[in-house]
Design an enzyme around this catalytic site. Structure first.
Site, short mmCIF file in Angstrom:
data_model
loop_
_atom_site.label_atom_id
_atom_site.label_comp_id
_atom_site.label_asym_id
_atom_site.label_seq_id
_atom_site.Cartn_x
_atom_site.Cartn_y
_atom_site.Cartn_z
N GLN A 128 0.73 -1.07 -0.08
CA GLN A 128 -0.20 0.02 0.19
C GLN A 128 0.78 1.28 -0.01
OE1 GLN A 128 -2.39 1.48 3.50
NE2 GLN A 128 -4.09 0.93 2.33
N SER A 131 0.59 6.26 2.62
CA SER A 131 1.54 7.18 3.42
C SER A 131 2.71 7.83 2.95
CB SER A 131 1.63 6.75 4.95
OG SER A 131 0.39 6.28 5.62
N SER A 163 4.22 -1.76 4.29
CA SER A 163 4.41 -2.78 4.57
C SER A 163 4.36 -3.84 3.35
CB SER A 163 3.08 -3.43 5.43
OG SER A 163 2.69 -2.62 6.45
N GLU A 246 -10.50 -1.58 4.97
CA GLU A 246 -9.42 -1.76 6.07
C GLU A 246 -9.95 -1.81 7.47
OE1 GLU A 246 -6.39 1.27 6.09
OE2 GLU A 246 -4.79 -0.14 6.65
#
Lengths: 384, 306
Positions: A128, A131, A163, A246
């Site tokens: 992902q 951020s 991650s 999520e």
């Protein structure tokens, strides 16, 4: 209000239990936390087993290769796999729980056909790219930019806390495509191949000591326009779909796991004498109440989503707030039970205690979740 | 699995709420709390009497006979329905020995219809002893307290009654209703009260108090409803711990959101807090519930064979 399961659901549970009993003893040993290639292989291997047995994408729509199971059946699946000690979703987390459901909901037919089957078959890993160093909780201030050049977007910038970046094949990437638009409006959702030239991945050590996530640097990376999910500059709305997945379903299996750990904690306390500490014992009792309630809340939310159908609702924020706190209390209590060994990194609970610190931060901090609950559920005015 | 309210359950809840709004709305609540002209002031009020007419109306509406089988003149519903009704009673701050009378339906003549007011020993306390037509449990040596809750007269008894899980669950339901109400009161105030040129609900410090209140309500609600469905004593013990917490902390936070106004007698917040405190004293108490739930962990570990 009915907490009983239908005969068909109970049959499903029985078959699943039987299958888990057959397949789990033959699994290879779990790889070490820092051996990423081995972790990838292990997690994908487990996904392939699920796929071959017909348990992959249980909660995904049939049209995209899923099994179209009801939320209740998905709940049973998560409950039974956790109880049996089956591997956790691991490196498949983003693909199965974020990017996959988002593509299923928002992607074109071609995009669904390209990206979803490999996730289900355990062939491709997603990470992902949301951020950034200056855009965590304030996600809409992200600065990674993309400009159109022919049939490509050319992307430059950096992502952080990504991650599985080291072993991912794809990245669900948020980029700014219109710097002049209001900040929520100029964002686009792209699927970026992680082997594209210009991508540098630098592992980032967590406070738990492991290389759980990474920084990703993007230098003029070319991503085909065809990889855009949703319209250009409509990425914020697509992202809200992603985040609701999520927060909605990601923690179901973990609640079952926490209840198991709580039982083990009690047994450990009984063994090492800490059980006679009355305040500690009462704390364990209260945690039992807490996790029983969180399981009931899970069942409530699953029932609700079954009734209204589709995307999980605001209940996810309520759940996440309480669960992230309860998980930290659980492992703080584990340290109490362990005594001096609560400082021993050789104990799994010590490592889990360190990891639990991320729960009130990741996937929207508790402060952000409280704002969501206050503004969107309780209808309080937005702050300035 | 369909862990949501049925249409009948929604209708029941709406019916009870409507009855209580009509018969025990805010004006009636304040009339019960505030002394008539010239009789004391502030926190020194004498406790008012029980509204017998309202009690009979509750009886006619089936509040007390809700779980009594139809062949015995009852409504023939179950614990989940009773929990929904008691949640509404808690929301409205309805006074009286509701749990004791409900549990006496079918055993004490007149309890089911609301003709008879029944008090009972619950834990080490008896509520509404002097107003009761019948009393269950040993009240020998009962001593009157000057009750902190102006709408719940209390006696202390030397010999506690054995715990009753159903009484505990219905208490949890009342606590849940009270917690939901204080959350709503806080939100209402935060939306309208302006300071520093904007509604105080726009400030995160206030916002976060309110959202934590809602989280406690929703977690307690899931636990209370589930315990009503299973009837399992451990589910009830867990639900009670969470509901007590939601009610007590909810009332405190509601008072905080109301600021100086919340500390006045005119605000309803203190009534919720005081009632939450007195309800929390019913039954065996938190320590016993926590001990039972701790023991359950050892048992569950044994069951799992680990």
């Amino acid at each position: 209000m009915d907490l009983s399961y239908s005969d068909e659901d109970e049959e499903f549970r029985a078959r699943l239990r039987e299958w888990l009993g057959e397949v789990l003893p033959g699994l290879p040993p779990k790889p070490s936390a820092d051996d990423w290639p081995a972790r990838r292989a292990y997690d994908l291997g487990w996904q392939r087993l699920l796929y071959d047995a017909g348990y992959a994408g249980l909660h995904w729509p049939v049209e995209v290769g899923g099994r179209g199971a009801t939320p209740t059946r998905h709940l049973i699946f998560l409950e039974e796999t956790e109880k049996a000690g089956a591997p956790y979703v691991g490196a498949n987390f983003v693909g199965l729980l974020h990017a996959g459901p988002t593509i299923a909901a928002e992607g074109s037919a071609g995009q669904r056909a390209r990206w979803l089957p490999p996730v289900l078959r355990g062939e491709e890993v997603w990470c992902q790219g949301f951020s950034e160093p200056d855009a965590g909780s304030d996600l809409a201030s992200l600065r990674t930019r993309a400009r159109r050049d022919g049939d490509d977007y050319v992307v430059s910038g950096s992502k952080i806390w990504t991650s599985h970046a080291e072993v991912a094949d794809w990245c669900e990437l948020l980029v700014r495509t219109d710097a002049k638009a209001p900040r929520h409006r100029g964002i686009t959702w792209l699927a970026m191949p992680m082997d594209a030239p210009g991508i540098t991945v630098r592992p980032l050590r967590t406070l738990a000591g492991s290389a759980e996530f990474a920084e990703v640097f993007l230098d003029e990376v070319r991503v085909p326009v065809a990889n855009r999910v949703g319209e250009e500059n409509d990425g914020w709305r697509v992202t809200m779909v992603t985040l609701s997945f999520e927060r909605g379903t990601a923690f179901v299996g973990e609640v079952v796991a926490c209840r198991r750990v709580l039982g083990e904690l009690a047994r450990e306390a009984r063994k090492n004498g800490r059980w006679d500490d009355v305040p500690l014992r009462r704390r364990l009792g209260r945690l039992n109440a807490e996790f029983r309630a969180l399981w009931r809340l899970t069942q409530w939310n699953v029932s609700e989503s079954e009734r209204v159908g589709g995307v999980p609702g605001m209940g996810g924020s309520v759940f996440k707030l309480r669960y992230s706190q309860a998980r930290q209390e659980l492992y703080d209590t584990a340290a109490e039970v362990l005594g001096p060994e609560g400082l021993d990194l050789g104990r799994e609970w010590t490592v889990d205690r360190l990891s639990s610190l991320s729960y009130t931060i990741a996937a929207g901090t508790s402060q952000i979740q409280r704002n969501i609950v206050a503004e969107r559920i309780l209808g309080l005015p937005k702050g300035r | 699995m369909d862990f949501q309210l049925t249409d009948d359950q929604r209708a029941l809840r709406a019916g009870v709420r409507e009855l209580l709004v009509r018969r025990f709305g805010r004006e009636r609540l304040r009339a019960a709390v505030d002394p008539p002209e010239g009789e004391g002031s502030g926190g020194r009020v004498a406790v008012g009497g029980l509204d017998r007419a309202l009690w009979r109306e509750l009886g006619e509406a089936g509040f007390f006979a809700l779980r009594l089988p139809e062949e015995r003149g009852g409504v023939g519903l179950g614990l989940p329905e009773a929990v929904l009704a008691f949640e509404e009673a808690g929301r409205a701050l309805l006074p009286g020995p509701l749990v004791a009378t409900h549990l006496a339906a079918g055993e004490v003549p007149g309890a089911a219809t609301g003709e008879c007011v029944v008090a009972a020993v619950d834990g080490t306390l008896v509520e509404w002893l002097d107003e009761a037509d019948a009393v269950r449990g040993d009240v020998t040596g009962a001593v009157a307290l000057r009750s902190v809750d102006p709408l719940t007269p209390l006696h202390r008894v030397p010999r506690p009654a054995p715990p009753d899980p159903v009484a505990s669950l219905l208490t949890a339901a009342e606590q849940l209703g009270s917690a939901a109400r204080t959350c709503a009161l806080a939100v209402q105030h935060a939306r309208t009260r302006e300071q520093f040129g904007q509604p105080i609900g726009a400030f995160q410090a206030v916002k976060h108090l309110c959202s934590e209140m809602l989280v406690r309500v929703e977690v307690a609600r899931a636990a209370v409803y589930a315990a009503a469905v299973t009837g399992d004593p451990l589910d009830i013990a867990a639900a009670r711990l969470l509901a007590d917490d939601a009610a007590e902390r909810g009332a405190r936070d509601c008072l905080q959101v109301h600021g100086g106004m919340g500390f006045t007698w005119e605000s309803d917040v203190h009534l919720h807090l005081k009632r939450a405190w007195s309800r929390a004293r019913r039954g065996e108490g938190a320590a016993a519930a926590e001990e039972a739930l701790a023991q359950d962990l050892l048992a569950s570990a044994a069951r799992a064979g680990t």
